[in-house]
Motif scaffolding. Structure first.
Motif, PDB file in Angstrom:
ATOM      1  N   LEU A 108      16.393   7.101   7.369  1.00 19.57           N
ATOM      2  CA  LEU A 108      15.553   8.109   6.739  1.00 19.57           C
ATOM      3  C   LEU A 108      14.106   7.983   7.203  1.00 19.57           C
ATOM      4  O   LEU A 108      13.590   6.882   7.352  1.00 19.57           O
ATOM      5  CB  LEU A 108      15.622   7.924   5.215  1.00 19.57           C
ATOM      6  N   ARG A 109      13.445   9.128   7.421  1.00 23.37           N
ATOM      7  CA  ARG A 109      12.023   9.165   7.728  1.00 23.37           C
ATOM      8  C   ARG A 109      11.306  10.062   6.728  1.00 23.37           C
ATOM      9  O   ARG A 109      11.911  10.940   6.112  1.00 23.37           O
ATOM     10  CB  ARG A 109      11.755   9.677   9.140  1.00 23.37           C
ATOM     11  N   LEU A 110      10.008   9.848   6.578  1.00 24.33           N
ATOM     12  CA  LEU A 110       9.161  10.638   5.699  1.00 24.33           C
ATOM     13  C   LEU A 110       8.151  11.399   6.554  1.00 24.33           C
ATOM     14  O   LEU A 110       7.517  10.811   7.446  1.00 24.33           O
ATOM     15  CB  LEU A 110       8.423   9.728   4.707  1.00 24.33           C
TER      16      LEU A 110
ATOM     17  N   ASP B 165       7.899   4.899   9.943  1.00 22.76           N
ATOM     18  CA  ASP B 165       8.717   5.411   8.847  1.00 22.76           C
ATOM     19  C   ASP B 165       8.128   6.651   8.178  1.00 22.76           C
ATOM     20  O   ASP B 165       8.864   7.424   7.566  1.00 22.76           O
ATOM     21  CB  ASP B 165       8.890   4.322   7.771  1.00 22.76           C
ATOM     22  N   TRP B 166       6.813   6.815   8.289  1.00 26.19           N
ATOM     23  CA  TRP B 166       6.132   7.897   7.580  1.00 26.19           C
ATOM     24  C   TRP B 166       5.055   8.480   8.498  1.00 26.19           C
ATOM     25  O   TRP B 166       4.074   7.813   8.800  1.00 26.19           O
ATOM     26  CB  TRP B 166       5.541   7.351   6.292  1.00 26.19           C
ATOM     27  N   GLN B 167       5.249   9.714   8.925  1.00 27.11           N
ATOM     28  CA  GLN B 167       4.326  10.361   9.846  1.00 27.11           C
ATOM     29  C   GLN B 167       3.496  11.420   9.142  1.00 27.11           C
ATOM     30  O   GLN B 167       3.984  12.150   8.277  1.00 27.11           O
ATOM     31  CB  GLN B 167       5.094  11.024  11.001  1.00 27.11           C
TER      32      GLN B 167
ATOM     33  N   SER C 274      -7.050   9.007   8.786  1.00 26.85           N
ATOM     34  CA  SER C 274      -7.705   8.463   7.599  1.00 26.85           C
ATOM     35  C   SER C 274      -6.780   8.535   6.393  1.00 26.85           C
ATOM     36  O   SER C 274      -6.710   7.590   5.588  1.00 26.85           O
ATOM     37  CB  SER C 274      -8.993   9.243   7.331  1.00 26.85           C
ATOM     38  N   TYR C 275      -6.066   9.651   6.266  1.00 27.40           N
ATOM     39  CA  TYR C 275      -5.124   9.817   5.151  1.00 27.40           C
ATOM     40  C   TYR C 275      -3.992   8.794   5.248  1.00 27.40           C
ATOM     41  O   TYR C 275      -3.590   8.204   4.242  1.00 27.40           O
ATOM     42  CB  TYR C 275      -4.570  11.239   5.176  1.00 27.40           C
ATOM     43  N   ALA C 276      -3.493   8.581   6.463  1.00 27.02           N
ATOM     44  CA  ALA C 276      -2.399   7.622   6.664  1.00 27.02           C
ATOM     45  C   ALA C 276      -2.840   6.210   6.278  1.00 27.02           C
ATOM     46  O   ALA C 276      -2.082   5.458   5.654  1.00 27.02           O
ATOM     47  CB  ALA C 276      -1.939   7.653   8.119  1.00 27.02           C
ATOM     48  N   ILE C 277      -4.077   5.847   6.644  1.00 25.46           N
ATOM     49  CA  ILE C 277      -4.589   4.526   6.279  1.00 25.46           C
ATOM     50  C   ILE C 277      -4.716   4.411   4.763  1.00 25.46           C
ATOM     51  O   ILE C 277      -4.349   3.390   4.167  1.00 25.46           O
ATOM     52  CB  ILE C 277      -5.949   4.286   6.960  1.00 25.46           C
ATOM     53  N   ARG C 278      -5.225   5.475   4.146  1.00 26.00           N
ATOM     54  CA  ARG C 278      -5.392   5.456   2.688  1.00 26.00           C
ATOM     55  C   ARG C 278      -4.048   5.333   1.978  1.00 26.00           C
ATOM     56  O   ARG C 278      -3.933   4.668   0.949  1.00 26.00           O
ATOM     57  CB  ARG C 278      -6.109   6.739   2.252  1.00 26.00           C
TER      58      ARG C 278
ATOM     59  N   GLN D 244       4.800   6.482  -0.898  1.00 28.81           N
ATOM     60  CA  GLN D 244       4.542   5.038  -0.781  1.00 28.81           C
ATOM     61  C   GLN D 244       5.696   4.238  -1.374  1.00 28.81           C
ATOM     62  O   GLN D 244       6.148   3.243  -0.782  1.00 28.81           O
ATOM     63  CB  GLN D 244       3.250   4.685  -1.511  1.00 28.81           C
ATOM     64  N   GLN D 245       6.159   4.662  -2.544  1.00 27.48           N
ATOM     65  CA  GLN D 245       7.272   3.977  -3.196  1.00 27.48           C
ATOM     66  C   GLN D 245       8.549   4.104  -2.378  1.00 27.48           C
ATOM     67  O   GLN D 245       9.319   3.132  -2.241  1.00 27.48           O
ATOM     68  CB  GLN D 245       7.480   4.551  -4.600  1.00 27.48           C
ATOM     69  N   MET D 246       8.790   5.305  -1.817  1.00 31.19           N
ATOM     70  CA  MET D 246       9.983   5.491  -0.985  1.00 31.19           C
ATOM     71  C   MET D 246       9.920   4.607   0.245  1.00 31.19           C
ATOM     72  O   MET D 246      10.918   3.967   0.628  1.00 31.19           O
ATOM     73  CB  MET D 246      10.098   6.956  -0.566  1.00 31.19           C
ATOM     74  N   GLN D 247       8.763   4.571   0.893  1.00 33.77           N
ATOM     75  CA  GLN D 247       8.601   3.733   2.084  1.00 33.77           C
ATOM     76  C   GLN D 247       8.893   2.272   1.755  1.00 33.77           C
ATOM     77  O   GLN D 247       9.602   1.581   2.495  1.00 33.77           O
ATOM     78  CB  GLN D 247       7.175   3.877   2.626  1.00 33.77           C
TER      79      GLN D 247
END
Length: 241
Positions: free
Chosen positions: A122-124, A151-153, A140-144, A107-110
């Motif tokens: 960069l991608r995560l 950027d983050w898959q 659900s995890y992505a929403i949380r 989250q911080q990196m994003q």
């Protein structure tokens, strides 16, 4: 007096081979440690593996993947589709311990990437090793985690054989635990667009992982080309305006 002198001389002669043998064992022991620790640079097998990867980036195996939207992907195409360097972690969505730490760091990196406008470099990628994590669980995890899919898959591996091969190549050990949980190690893995594992950082080194990945992105040919194309496109747009 002569007897005492002879006794002392004999003891010295008898001790000499023992001392020589001990000295030889010491030298052999130091040599073994020297080679076993890669010239005293590492103290564990895992450190040796990470050092070898840093000096000789290794190709990771391809794998069939599914994302949070249920789309079918493959790892190589995902890594290389737009020339970005990737930071990869391995998680399972029900994990509330180390995976939460990894998620918070991502989250911080994003946020850092978006604030600095570096998403194009960069991608995560969070890859689940839990066979029960399907698109619904990943979504659900992505929403949380408040993950931006650009950027983050969140991904899962479709087959057990490819999952095992992928975990082995990244050095991830997963042990089933009671109540359907897992014990596992964790790290940030920096992977180039051509699918090479370039560096591994402990999960408590997110800043180092991000800094290295960004420095690598500036040196990688695919990214340099992509940045050049973006700059030319911006210049053309500005000229047209």
């Amino acid at each position: 007096m002569d007897t005492a002198a002879g006794s002392s001389s004999g003891s010295a002669r008898n001790a000499a081979p023992t001392m020589l043998a001990l000295a030889l064992l010491f030298v052999l022991g130091v040599a073994a440690i020297y080679h076993g620790t890669d010239k005293f640079r590492v103290v564990s097998t895992e450190e040796a593996r990470r050092l070898d990867i840093a000096e000789h980036p290794r190709k990771v195996p391809d794998a069939a993947l599914s994302d949070a939207g249920g789309r079918k992907l493959d790892l190589y195409r995902t890594l290389g589709q737009d020339g970005r360097v990737s930071i990869v972690t391995f998680i399972y969505t029900r994990c509330n311990v180390v995976c939460s730490v990894l998620g918070n760091e991502f989250q911080q990196m994003q946020q850092t990437l978006q604030q600095r406008g570096l998403q194009h470099q960069l991608r995560l990628l969070s890859i689940s090793f839990d066979a029960t994590d399907g698109p619904a669980q990943l979504s659900s995890y992505a929403i949380r985690m408040k993950a931006d899919p650009q950027d983050w898959q969140m991904l899962s591996v479709d087959t057990a054989a490819q999952r095992s091969s992928l975990l082995n190549s990244f050095g991830i050990v997963v042990v089933p635990a009671p109540l359907g949980e897992f014990q596992h190690n964790a790290a940030f893995h920096v992977v180039t667009p051509d699918g090479r594992l370039s560096r591994i950082f402990d999960y408590d080194q997110p800043e180092a992982a991000l800094a290295y990945a960004l420095s690598l992105s500036s040196r990688h040919p695919q990214i340099a080309q992509k940045n050049g194309e973006d700059s030319q496109a911006e210049a053309r747009t500005g000229a047209a305006l």
